[in-house]
Design a protein around this motif. Structure first.
Motif, PDB file in Angstrom:
ATOM      1  N   ASP A   1      19.422 -20.872 -48.594  1.00  0.00           N
ATOM      2  CA  ASP A   1      18.013 -20.579 -48.357  1.00  0.00           C
ATOM      3  C   ASP A   1      17.198 -21.816 -48.727  1.00  0.00           C
ATOM      4  O   ASP A   1      17.286 -22.296 -49.866  1.00  0.00           O
ATOM      5  N   PRO A   2      16.403 -22.348 -47.808  1.00  0.00           N
ATOM      6  CA  PRO A   2      15.629 -23.558 -48.125  1.00  0.00           C
ATOM      7  C   PRO A   2      14.623 -23.349 -49.240  1.00  0.00           C
ATOM      8  O   PRO A   2      14.245 -24.303 -49.925  1.00  0.00           O
TER       9      PRO A   2
ATOM     10  N   VAL B   1      39.745  -5.771 -40.057  1.00  0.00           N
ATOM     11  CA  VAL B   1      38.387  -5.735 -40.592  1.00  0.00           C
ATOM     12  C   VAL B   1      37.579  -6.867 -39.971  1.00  0.00           C
ATOM     13  O   VAL B   1      37.948  -8.036 -40.071  1.00  0.00           O
ATOM     14  N   ILE B   2      36.483  -6.522 -39.314  1.00  0.00           N
ATOM     15  CA  ILE B   2      35.579  -7.518 -38.735  1.00  0.00           C
ATOM     16  C   ILE B   2      34.647  -8.024 -39.835  1.00  0.00           C
ATOM     17  O   ILE B   2      34.080  -7.230 -40.588  1.00  0.00           O
ATOM     18  N   SER B   3      34.483  -9.332 -39.936  1.00  0.00           N
ATOM     19  CA  SER B   3      33.598  -9.920 -40.944  1.00  0.00           C
ATOM     20  C   SER B   3      32.338 -10.468 -40.285  1.00  0.00           C
ATOM     21  O   SER B   3      32.412 -11.223 -39.311  1.00  0.00           O
ATOM     22  N   LEU B   4      31.194 -10.080 -40.816  1.00  0.00           N
ATOM     23  CA  LEU B   4      29.906 -10.568 -40.347  1.00  0.00           C
ATOM     24  C   LEU B   4      29.166 -11.206 -41.516  1.00  0.00           C
ATOM     25  O   LEU B   4      29.151 -10.672 -42.621  1.00  0.00           O
ATOM     26  N   ARG B   5      28.547 -12.341 -41.283  1.00  0.00           N
ATOM     27  CA  ARG B   5      27.761 -13.016 -42.321  1.00  0.00           C
ATOM     28  C   ARG B   5      26.307 -12.553 -42.232  1.00  0.00           C
ATOM     29  O   ARG B   5      25.710 -12.532 -41.149  1.00  0.00           O
ATOM     30  N   MET B   6      25.752 -12.189 -43.382  1.00  0.00           N
ATOM     31  CA  MET B   6      24.330 -11.861 -43.462  1.00  0.00           C
ATOM     32  C   MET B   6      23.643 -12.909 -44.309  1.00  0.00           C
ATOM     33  O   MET B   6      24.107 -13.248 -45.397  1.00  0.00           O
ATOM     34  N   ARG B   7      22.540 -13.409 -43.807  1.00  0.00           N
ATOM     35  CA  ARG B   7      21.800 -14.485 -44.456  1.00  0.00           C
ATOM     36  C   ARG B   7      20.416 -13.995 -44.858  1.00  0.00           C
ATOM     37  O   ARG B   7      20.016 -12.884 -44.524  1.00  0.00           O
ATOM     38  N   PRO B   8      19.660 -14.823 -45.577  1.00  0.00           N
ATOM     39  CA  PRO B   8      18.265 -14.455 -45.851  1.00  0.00           C
ATOM     40  C   PRO B   8      17.500 -14.277 -44.546  1.00  0.00           C
ATOM     41  O   PRO B   8      17.953 -14.663 -43.466  1.00  0.00           O
ATOM     42  N   LEU B   9      16.319 -13.717 -44.663  1.00  0.00           N
ATOM     43  CA  LEU B   9      15.472 -13.516 -43.491  1.00  0.00           C
ATOM     44  C   LEU B   9      15.173 -14.846 -42.820  1.00  0.00           C
ATOM     45  O   LEU B   9      14.627 -15.763 -43.432  1.00  0.00           O
ATOM     46  N   ALA B  10      15.552 -14.957 -41.551  1.00  0.00           N
ATOM     47  CA  ALA B  10      15.075 -16.074 -40.748  1.00  0.00           C
ATOM     48  C   ALA B  10      13.567 -15.921 -40.578  1.00  0.00           C
ATOM     49  O   ALA B  10      13.022 -14.816 -40.751  1.00  0.00           O
ATOM     50  N   LEU B  11      12.886 -17.002 -40.241  1.00  0.00           N
ATOM     51  CA  LEU B  11      11.439 -16.894 -40.065  1.00  0.00           C
ATOM     52  C   LEU B  11      11.107 -15.827 -39.036  1.00  0.00           C
ATOM     53  O   LEU B  11      10.178 -15.031 -39.209  1.00  0.00           O
ATOM     54  N   SER B  12      11.885 -15.749 -37.966  1.00  0.00           N
ATOM     55  CA  SER B  12      11.609 -14.810 -36.886  1.00  0.00           C
ATOM     56  C   SER B  12      11.896 -13.364 -37.255  1.00  0.00           C
ATOM     57  O   SER B  12      11.524 -12.453 -36.518  1.00  0.00           O
TER      58      SER B  12
ATOM     59  N   GLY C   1      19.782  -8.425 -48.505  1.00  0.00           N
ATOM     60  CA  GLY C   1      19.556  -7.164 -47.801  1.00  0.00           C
ATOM     61  C   GLY C   1      20.802  -6.477 -47.296  1.00  0.00           C
ATOM     62  O   GLY C   1      20.699  -5.535 -46.500  1.00  0.00           O
ATOM     63  N   LYS C   2      21.974  -6.891 -47.747  1.00  0.00           N
ATOM     64  CA  LYS C   2      23.226  -6.307 -47.243  1.00  0.00           C
ATOM     65  C   LYS C   2      23.301  -4.806 -47.519  1.00  0.00           C
ATOM     66  O   LYS C   2      23.623  -4.014 -46.633  1.00  0.00           O
ATOM     67  N   SER C   3      22.997  -4.426 -48.752  1.00  0.00           N
ATOM     68  CA  SER C   3      23.112  -3.011 -49.130  1.00  0.00           C
ATOM     69  C   SER C   3      22.137  -2.153 -48.345  1.00  0.00           C
ATOM     70  O   SER C   3      22.495  -1.080 -47.852  1.00  0.00           O
ATOM     71  N   GLU C   4      20.898  -2.615 -48.203  1.00  0.00           N
ATOM     72  CA  GLU C   4      19.901  -1.846 -47.466  1.00  0.00           C
ATOM     73  C   GLU C   4      20.323  -1.657 -46.016  1.00  0.00           C
ATOM     74  O   GLU C   4      20.212  -0.563 -45.456  1.00  0.00           O
ATOM     75  N   THR C   5      20.829  -2.718 -45.402  1.00  0.00           N
ATOM     76  CA  THR C   5      21.246  -2.629 -44.004  1.00  0.00           C
ATOM     77  C   THR C   5      22.448  -1.707 -43.846  1.00  0.00           C
ATOM     78  O   THR C   5      22.500  -0.882 -42.922  1.00  0.00           O
ATOM     79  N   ALA C   6      23.429  -1.824 -44.735  1.00  0.00           N
ATOM     80  CA  ALA C   6      24.658  -1.037 -44.606  1.00  0.00           C
ATOM     81  C   ALA C   6      24.451   0.420 -44.969  1.00  0.00           C
ATOM     82  O   ALA C   6      24.934   1.320 -44.263  1.00  0.00           O
ATOM     83  N   THR C   7      23.732   0.698 -46.054  1.00  0.00           N
ATOM     84  CA  THR C   7      23.603   2.086 -46.505  1.00  0.00           C
ATOM     85  C   THR C   7      22.784   2.926 -45.529  1.00  0.00           C
ATOM     86  O   THR C   7      22.975   4.140 -45.457  1.00  0.00           O
TER      87      THR C   7
ATOM     88  N   CYS D   1       8.903 -22.159 -48.908  1.00  0.00           N
ATOM     89  CA  CYS D   1       9.012 -22.006 -50.364  1.00  0.00           C
ATOM     90  C   CYS D   1       9.086 -20.547 -50.790  1.00  0.00           C
ATOM     91  O   CYS D   1       9.539 -20.256 -51.905  1.00  0.00           O
ATOM     92  N   ALA D   2       8.667 -19.628 -49.946  1.00  0.00           N
ATOM     93  CA  ALA D   2       8.695 -18.209 -50.298  1.00  0.00           C
ATOM     94  C   ALA D   2      10.105 -17.645 -50.315  1.00  0.00           C
ATOM     95  O   ALA D   2      10.329 -16.573 -50.871  1.00  0.00           O
ATOM     96  N   THR D   3      11.059 -18.334 -49.724  1.00  0.00           N
ATOM     97  CA  THR D   3      12.444 -17.894 -49.497  1.00  0.00           C
ATOM     98  C   THR D   3      12.487 -16.813 -48.417  1.00  0.00           C
ATOM     99  O   THR D   3      11.449 -16.265 -48.032  1.00  0.00           O
ATOM    100  N   GLY D   4      13.688 -16.489 -47.991  1.00  0.00           N
ATOM    101  CA  GLY D   4      13.891 -15.393 -47.045  1.00  0.00           C
ATOM    102  C   GLY D   4      14.500 -14.177 -47.712  1.00  0.00           C
ATOM    103  O   GLY D   4      15.097 -13.336 -47.046  1.00  0.00           O
ATOM    104  N   LEU D   5      14.355 -14.068 -49.034  1.00  0.00           N
ATOM    105  CA  LEU D   5      14.874 -12.911 -49.757  1.00  0.00           C
ATOM    106  C   LEU D   5      13.908 -11.746 -49.565  1.00  0.00           C
ATOM    107  O   LEU D   5      12.726 -11.848 -49.937  1.00  0.00           O
ATOM    108  N   PRO D   6      14.347 -10.615 -48.982  1.00  0.00           N
ATOM    109  CA  PRO D   6      13.421  -9.539 -48.619  1.00  0.00           C
ATOM    110  C   PRO D   6      12.568  -9.033 -49.768  1.00  0.00           C
ATOM    111  O   PRO D   6      11.407  -8.677 -49.566  1.00  0.00           O
ATOM    112  N   GLY D   7      13.095  -8.973 -50.984  1.00  0.00           N
ATOM    113  CA  GLY D   7      12.324  -8.459 -52.103  1.00  0.00           C
ATOM    114  C   GLY D   7      11.460  -9.493 -52.791  1.00  0.00           C
ATOM    115  O   GLY D   7      10.794  -9.183 -53.784  1.00  0.00           O
ATOM    116  N   VAL D   8      11.439 -10.705 -52.256  1.00  0.00           N
ATOM    117  CA  VAL D   8      10.749 -11.810 -52.931  1.00  0.00           C
ATOM    118  C   VAL D   8       9.626 -12.392 -52.090  1.00  0.00           C
ATOM    119  O   VAL D   8       8.528 -12.657 -52.601  1.00  0.00           O
TER     120      VAL D   8
END
Length: 423
Positions: free
Chosen positions: A293-294, A125-136, A39-45, A173-180
């Motif tokens: 991602d588990p 340049v500040i670096s931030l890590r973006m991960r898959p969707l946490a459950l919350s 979701g990096k592109s969606e969040t940034a754009t 098992c669903a992953t935290g990938l927003p489009g998945v």
């Protein structure tokens, strides 16, 4: 935390990183790093006035042709997949040094290839890590216990959830990938398998590693997934990747796989905790292995939600490991928004260990144990009390994350929080 930036897409799920971006609006340049499809592109754009998508040949050539002029803008510029044109990093760094009025958001799914010379960007340049969707962060989840509040030592531990073991197995098992993760089951399985295959067939070769036997990389990655939430040695992982095979993967090849997948942000081990100002003398340095991602880990191991909850299938122990991975994802994402970093603690020999240590910028610590059961026992919390004896008031709260239905505080002060209520 209240999200300040309005969602331009009614289907957009606010992310923990949005809170960070809200508080860093005066930063001239921010790099958002992380795996593909998180979701990096969606969040940034959403936050940009103009976006250059550098994985597109025409936009990359356009920017390269007149970079200095195009980067000087009163608008907020998003440079998506910047690693396809590494020179843009140094150009932005120079503009930051010159104190131009432009502001930049850079997103990247990989570090540049070796041999490509870019300045680190430290201090610019500040670096931030973006991960898959946490459950919350997922739709329908309403946390009642906030990690940010745990650092005050006065968090209210309350709330109830109907989430069951079966729900956790499906969420995992669903992953935290927003489009998945919300797709129908069959399509979701196909998308996850395609994601894994693309990494092996395309993304790894794009990083300069030619894999003669793709099945060897997949076997090693699966063996690494089986070691999730453990400190298993790389030699044991290597042996597990090629059992009974006389032509085993070499250690150098396995470490090459590890390094490439790390550059693609697909591995994110939990480092060992080495705190300052403590009496610890014998702590292990081994990291806990984690795939980003588990759900990807479960797919690599061929595990389904039904298999995870079946104690007869031999997958129950793996369910516990992957549940800890899901907890780790949530604690990492929410903890980062609270300016805290995650590690783990284990003494040499394993006499004492704490699953997750969340340490804030000011040295305050919240400690977590993870249990795949609804109600912890006194035995389950003994290491949390041991840690409190070691570091005193620096430990501001002790938490056991469970699969139960209610959040509450035990008489000994330990907070018991179902994962579905933690955020």
């Amino acid at each position: 935390m209240t999200l300040k930036y309005p969602a331009s897409n009614e289907h957009y799920l606010p992310r923990y990183i949005d809170f960070e971006l809200d508080e860093l609006t005066s930063a001239p340049a921010i790099a958002i790093d992380g795996p593909k499809a998180v979701g990096k592109s969606e969040t940034a754009t959403r936050r940009a006035d103009r976006t250059y998508f550098l994985d597109r040949d025409n936009e990359r050539e356009l920017l390269q042709a007149d970079m200095d002029a195009l980067l000087l803008s009163e608008e907020i510029l998003c440079i998506d997949e910047w690693q396809h044109l590494p020179s843009v990093w140094d150009a932005i760094r120079r503009n930051v040094d010159k104190h131009v009025n432009s502001r930049y958001l850079l997103t990247g799914s990989a570090t540049p290839l070796e041999g490509v010379d870019t300045h680190s960007g430290a201090g610019r340049v500040i670096s931030l890590r973006m991960r898959p969707l946490a459950l919350s962060e997922r739709a329908g989840i309403e946390p009642t216990v906030r990690i940010e509040d745990l650092f005050t030592g006065k968090a209210t531990i309350t709330g109830a959830t109907s989430y069951s073991l079966s729900d956790y197995s499906h969420a995992l098992c669903a992953t935290g990938l927003p489009g998945v993760y919300e797709q129908p089951a069959r399509l979701r399985r196909q998308l996850i398998d395609a994601y894994i295959q693309r990494v092996i067939d395309r993304d790894v070769p794009d990083q300069g590693l030619m894999v003669r036997k793709p099945e060897s990389l997949r076997a090693w990655w699966a063996a690494y997934a089986a070691a999730s939430s453990t400190t298993t040695s790389y030699i044991k992982i290597l042996n597990a990747a090629s059992p009974g095979d006389s032509a085993k993967i070499s250690k150098d090849a396995a470490l090459g796989y590890r390094d490439i997948l790390t550059k693609l942000w697909l591995l994110e081990p939990v480092p060992a905790w080495f705190p300052n100002r403590t009496p610890f003398k014998r702590l292990t340095a081994a990291p806990k292995h984690q795939i980003f991602d588990p759900g990807i880990a479960a797919a690599l191991l061929g595990l389904t939600p039904e298999m995870l909850v079946s104690q007869e299938s031999g997958s129950w122990e793996l369910f516990g490991q992957l549940f800890e991975s899901l907890v780790t994802l949530t604690v990492r994402a929410a903890g980062q928004a609270a300016e805290a970093k995650v590690s783990h603690l284990r003494t040499q020999g394993g006499a004492q260990e704490v699953d997750l240590i969340l340490e804030r910028y000011d040295g305050k610590v919240v400690a977590f144990e993870v249990k795949l059961k609804p109600t912890p026992t006194d035995k389950d919390v003994r290491h949390l009390h041991w840690l409190a004896d070691q570091i005193g008031p620096r430990l501001v709260d002790k938490v056991v994350v469970t699969t139960g239905t209610h959040a509450y505080r035990r008489p000994d002060g330990v907070a018991v929080v179902p994962l579905a209520l933690l955020g």
